[in-house]
Design a protein around this motif. Structure first.
Motif, PDB file in Angstrom:
ATOM      1  N   SER A  14      25.240  32.884  17.027  1.00 32.92           N
ATOM      2  CA  SER A  14      25.994  32.423  18.187  1.00 32.92           C
ATOM      3  C   SER A  14      26.918  31.277  17.815  1.00 32.92           C
ATOM      4  O   SER A  14      27.919  31.030  18.454  1.00 32.92           O
ATOM      5  CB  SER A  14      25.058  32.037  19.332  1.00 32.92           C
ATOM      6  OG  SER A  14      24.354  30.863  19.022  1.00 32.92           O
ATOM      7  N   ALA A 223      22.874  26.650  18.961  1.00 31.04           N
ATOM      8  CA  ALA A 223      23.291  27.627  19.970  1.00 31.04           C
ATOM      9  C   ALA A 223      24.371  27.000  20.843  1.00 31.04           C
ATOM     10  O   ALA A 223      24.467  25.779  20.952  1.00 31.04           O
ATOM     11  CB  ALA A 223      22.096  28.048  20.815  1.00 31.04           C
ATOM     12  N   ALA A 224      25.168  27.839  21.460  1.00 28.08           N
ATOM     13  CA  ALA A 224      26.360  27.354  22.164  1.00 28.08           C
ATOM     14  C   ALA A 224      26.000  26.454  23.344  1.00 28.08           C
ATOM     15  O   ALA A 224      24.901  26.528  23.891  1.00 28.08           O
ATOM     16  CB  ALA A 224      27.179  28.541  22.655  1.00 28.08           C
ATOM     17  N   ASP A 227      24.319  27.880  26.766  1.00 27.09           N
ATOM     18  CA  ASP A 227      23.705  29.162  26.439  1.00 27.09           C
ATOM     19  C   ASP A 227      22.626  29.451  27.496  1.00 27.09           C
ATOM     20  O   ASP A 227      21.750  28.615  27.741  1.00 27.09           O
ATOM     21  CB  ASP A 227      23.077  29.084  25.043  1.00 27.09           C
ATOM     22  CG  ASP A 227      22.568  30.429  24.567  1.00 27.09           C
ATOM     23  OD1 ASP A 227      21.969  31.155  25.394  1.00 27.09           O
ATOM     24  OD2 ASP A 227      22.767  30.761  23.401  1.00 27.09           O
TER      25      ASP A 227
END
Lengths: 429, 393
Positions: A14, A223-224, A227
């Protein structure tokens, strides 16, 4: 190697998807922009990287979800800031703003440090954002428990000088900025709070076994932002930049312990502490170069980090001439320099040969090539989670014990900086 | 997934062993034809080039109270014929790892080989070298294995460094960092400045390219702060789950020893530890931490903390410390403002380093020790731990 789970590898992918979307501007420090804020204290749960959950108290933006850390409040120097707090927790809650002066509380009920919002009640705090910098804010009501429970966040005051300045000083200009809120938890305390067994909590015996950056444990940190698998931990802790860019690293100590924050890849220069520029008078520079900065609870540091790759003795782009020439023949062929590299190292191949593939362990972010933007053959199933060939550098607590979550390595207070090949990243808005 | 990987690792290892593990060890050092990482006979050392060969393995070290600790670390195999390296390095882990001293601007070829863990044949751990603090690093030579590669037992990886700015750094294995560092894979690393050899301000050796001799010194000593958690080391030896969360360093050490072993000057090193099977281990603690100088001399202490858990504060009663550098950066502002300072205490967390100048000092014996007094013990033996002596003659 044996302990890297597939889940984490998927999270790393991601990271890459952020790079895959052309035109997507990466907001370097997500948060909410003031000067008027409405926060709600409420319960929620955070996810640790091993999949376990921890019951939390935290602040939400308005009627949104509780989040850890609290929403990053972003204001501009000189603004009149109001923060209204609604309390949905079963205990009194308040907010203190260390580093701010003239904070007034309106409404609520009298507390020890400031006015509290009683359960179901509200209180409003007002202050003028005095000096630019990185600050923290947290509950001033039984903070020994409430900060542990999650009622803590960061406050950024931007200077009047311009959007890409950390302070009103030319030496503080930056291309990108990232925030790292460092904290830790003792999960049994959270269980006792959830069960209402407040009498059984002894805060003097707290013993953290999980560590966090921006409320996430490594490698969830990459992770973004927002998310959906982290509904209460919206903030990533991933730093992206291109060679030669100046990166402002804002560090916040938001727990109970001191953490030695180590940045791989290059030195950083600590330019400010606790929202004050490290300068004496207008000219005398008191900033310090460092590769590890000790961030204590309640402290903040601002540092400038940059990576150019210069003077390493070989060409980290792996330049070759049109017919595969290396060395002087490659230079003579007119191969252009790229950002960051030294002319003296241009076209120089890496001076050592790699071992045979069967003798190596391959990291998930390894591209099969030592070069920036490179890619090389990898054994099936190895590496490959870094398709654009960024240079990854781990940024982590160097109290190595803190690279774990509940006895499992790797985890805890670790994340990555990715130096991305030139031309792939949008400028920071 | 993990099981499949483990099986494939076993098959790989069998394959490596089946083809002769020696064949896979390879030292890369320009001009060195017989792979002993040095230049002898007809071999020609290229200008400005230095080489070193270290090997990762397991072994034992004796704590100051006599307790043997199972450790992982490196040993220096520079000068050892390549066909003898595996046997020589077996169970030869050193505490601390061999000191690395290089000079600014050199071409430094560091070969890391890995041999199997003799006491833990179930482990197939790779190793790496992380030059801690290397400026403008590339991941390939940074040793952080998730970003690059690690090297499995029976093979070698050569690192190349254009030696950077002077200062006090450190190095350690970064594979499964919490475990491998707690187990002891860490050592001192310093870079001498290009200014060395010039005569400036009455000195010919310096901590930095200061231009004015203010970091000059007569003698230098590495002081590496580390700690061992005996429960963690015993669990590792006994193939038990590793207690990361409960980790606490109860043997605090300087240069791999607790007081009074820190001042033991036996050139052969400490008495080797006894292994669990009753045999005598290899000598693994050859570096003391005794600081000696004459009263007129200026002493440079290169202090680094690589403890996995502790922040430590040191003091030297009777001697004022002058801090001239931290984290391999001279203490000067960007405009050159000198920020050196005098102090009686210096606090370093894991991964921090500092250069401290002392002297001239009156003759006598002084103590350098932690002010966090529980660290002045070798587990439950008092009057030990993080302390050494400074003898001024």
């Amino acid at each position: 190697m044996k302990r890297i789970t597939e889940k984490r590898l998927i999270l790393m992918v991601s990271v890459i998807t952020m790079l895959l979307l052309p035109g997507v501007l990466v907001a370097a420090i997500p948060g909410i922009t003031g000067p008027d804020f409405s926060l709600t204290a409420k319960t929620g749960t955070v996810v640790v990287d091993d999949g376990s959950n921890i019951f939390m108290w935290g602040f939400a933006n308005g009627t949104g979800s509780m989040q850890y850390p609290a929403p990053t409040l972003i204001v501009t120097e000189g603004q009149l800031v109001t923060v209204s707090l609604t309390n949905q927790l079963p205990v009194n809650v308040s907010i203190v703003f260390p580093g701010q002066t003239g904070v007034t509380a309106t409404g609520g009920v009298p507390g020890l440090l400031t006015n509290d919002a009683a359960p179901g009640g509200t209180v409003t705090y007002t202050f003028t954002a005095g000096q630019p910098g990185t600050y923290t804010y947290y509950s001033g009501t039984q903070p020994e428990l409430q900060v542990e429970m999650g009622l803590v966040g960061a406050l950024i005051i931007r200077p009047l000088q311009g959007p890409k300045y950390a302070y009103n000083d030319a030496a503080t200009v930056f291309d990108r900025e990232y925030l790292f809120v460092l904290s830790e938890m003792d999960p049994p305390i959270h269980v006792k709070v959830q069960q209402g067994k407040f009498d059984e909590i002894d805060n003097s015996e707290a013993y953290p076994v999980a560590w966090f950056m921006n409320g996430r444990a490594g490698m969830d940190t990459v992770a973004a932002n927002n998310d959906p698998i982290f509904p209460h931990q919206p903030y990533a802790a991933l730093a992206l930049m291109q060679p030669g860019e100046r990166v402002l690293v804002r560090m916040v100590g938001a727990g109970r312990d001191l953490h030695p924050f180590h940045l791989h890849g290059n030195h950083h220069r600590v330019i400010a502490k606790d929202g004050r520029l490290l300068k004496s008078g207008l000219t005398t520079d008191l900033s310090e170069g460092a590769f590890t900065t000790s961030v204590g609870p309640g402290q903040t540091f601002d540092a400038i980090w940059s990576w150019t790759g210069a003077n390493m003795g070989w060409d980290f782009y792996g330049h070759k001439g049109p017919n595969g020439e290396i060395g002087q023949a490659c230079v003579d062929a007119g191969v252009a320099l790229q950002p960051g590299e030294s002319l003296a190292d241009h076209c120089k191949p890496i001076p050592v040969a790699p071992p045979d593939n069967k003798d190596m362990f391959f990291g998930p972010l390894y591209t099969g090539s030592p070069y920036l933007g490179g890619a090389g053959p990898l054994p099936p199933g190895e590496g490959g989670f870094n398709p654009y060939g960024a240079y990854p550098f781990m940024w982590h607590s160097h109290a190595e014990k803190e690279l774990t979550s509940y006895n499992v390595f790797p985890g805890g207070m670790l994340t990555w900086a990715l130096v991305v090949p030139p031309g792939l990243l949008q400028p920071e808005p | 997934m993990t099981k499949k990987l483990s099986i494939s690792f076993v098959l790989l290892l069998l394959l490596i062993m089946g083809t002769g593990s020696e064949a896979a060890l390879r030292v890369q050092c320009p001009g060195d034809t017989n792979q002993d990482a040095q230049w002898t006979g007809a071999e020609v050392q290229p200008a400005n080039t230095t080489c070193m060969h270290i090997v990762g393995s397991d072994g034992f070290a004796a704590m100051a109270d006599g307790y043997p600790q199972y450790i992982f670390s490196f040993s220096n195999m520079t000068g050892v014929p390549i066909d003898q390296v595996s046997d020589t390095a077996e169970l030869n882990a050193q505490s601390p790892a061999p000191q690395i001293k290089v000079r600014e601007g050199q071409d430094f070829y560091l070969t890391l080989s890995t041999v199997p863990m003799a006491m833990r044949p179930d482990l197939f751990d790779a190793h790496s070298v992380h030059w801690h603090g290397f400026p403008n690093a590339t991941p390939y030579f940074d040793g952080e294995p998730m970003a690059t590669v690690g090297i499995f037992p029976g093979a070698s990886f050569s690192f190349y460094y254009k030696v950077p700015d002077s200062g006090t750094y450190a190095y350690h294995c970064h594979v499964e960092a919490t475990e491998h560092m707690q187990m002891g894979m860490l050592g001192s690393l310093s870079v001498a400045p290009a200014q060395d050899g010039q005569s400036i301000g009455g000195f010919t050796q310096f901590a930095y390219n200061d231009g004015d001799g203010t970091t000059g010194y007569d003698v230098e000593y590495p002081i590496l702060i580390t700690g061992f958690d005996p429960d963690f080391h015993d669990a590792n030896l006994n193939v038990q789950p590793l207690p990361f969360a409960a980790m606490d360093d109860r043997y605090m050490m300087l240069n791999g020893r607790g007081y009074p072993d820190t001042i033991n000057t036996n050139p052969a090193g400490l008495t080797p530890p006894t292994r669990p099977d009753g045999t005598t281990g290899k000598v693994s603690q050859t570096v003391n931490a005794l600081i000696t100088a004459t009263s007129g001399q200026r002493v440079l202490l290169r202090i680094a903390n690589l403890s996995s858990v502790h922040f430590s504060t040191i003091t030297i009663p009777g001697i004022t410390m002058r801090v001239v550098g931290k984290d391999a950066k001279i203490l000067r502002g960007q405009d050159g403002t000198p920020l050196y300072y005098n102090t009686n205490t210096l606090t370093l967390g894991g991964g921090q380093t500092a250069e401290v100048l002392i002297g001239p000092v009156a003759t006598g014996t002084y103590f350098l020790h932690t002010t966090k007094h529980p660290e002045l013990s070798n587990r439950n033996e008092d009057f030990g731990g993080l302390m050494t002596e400074i003898v001024i003659q």
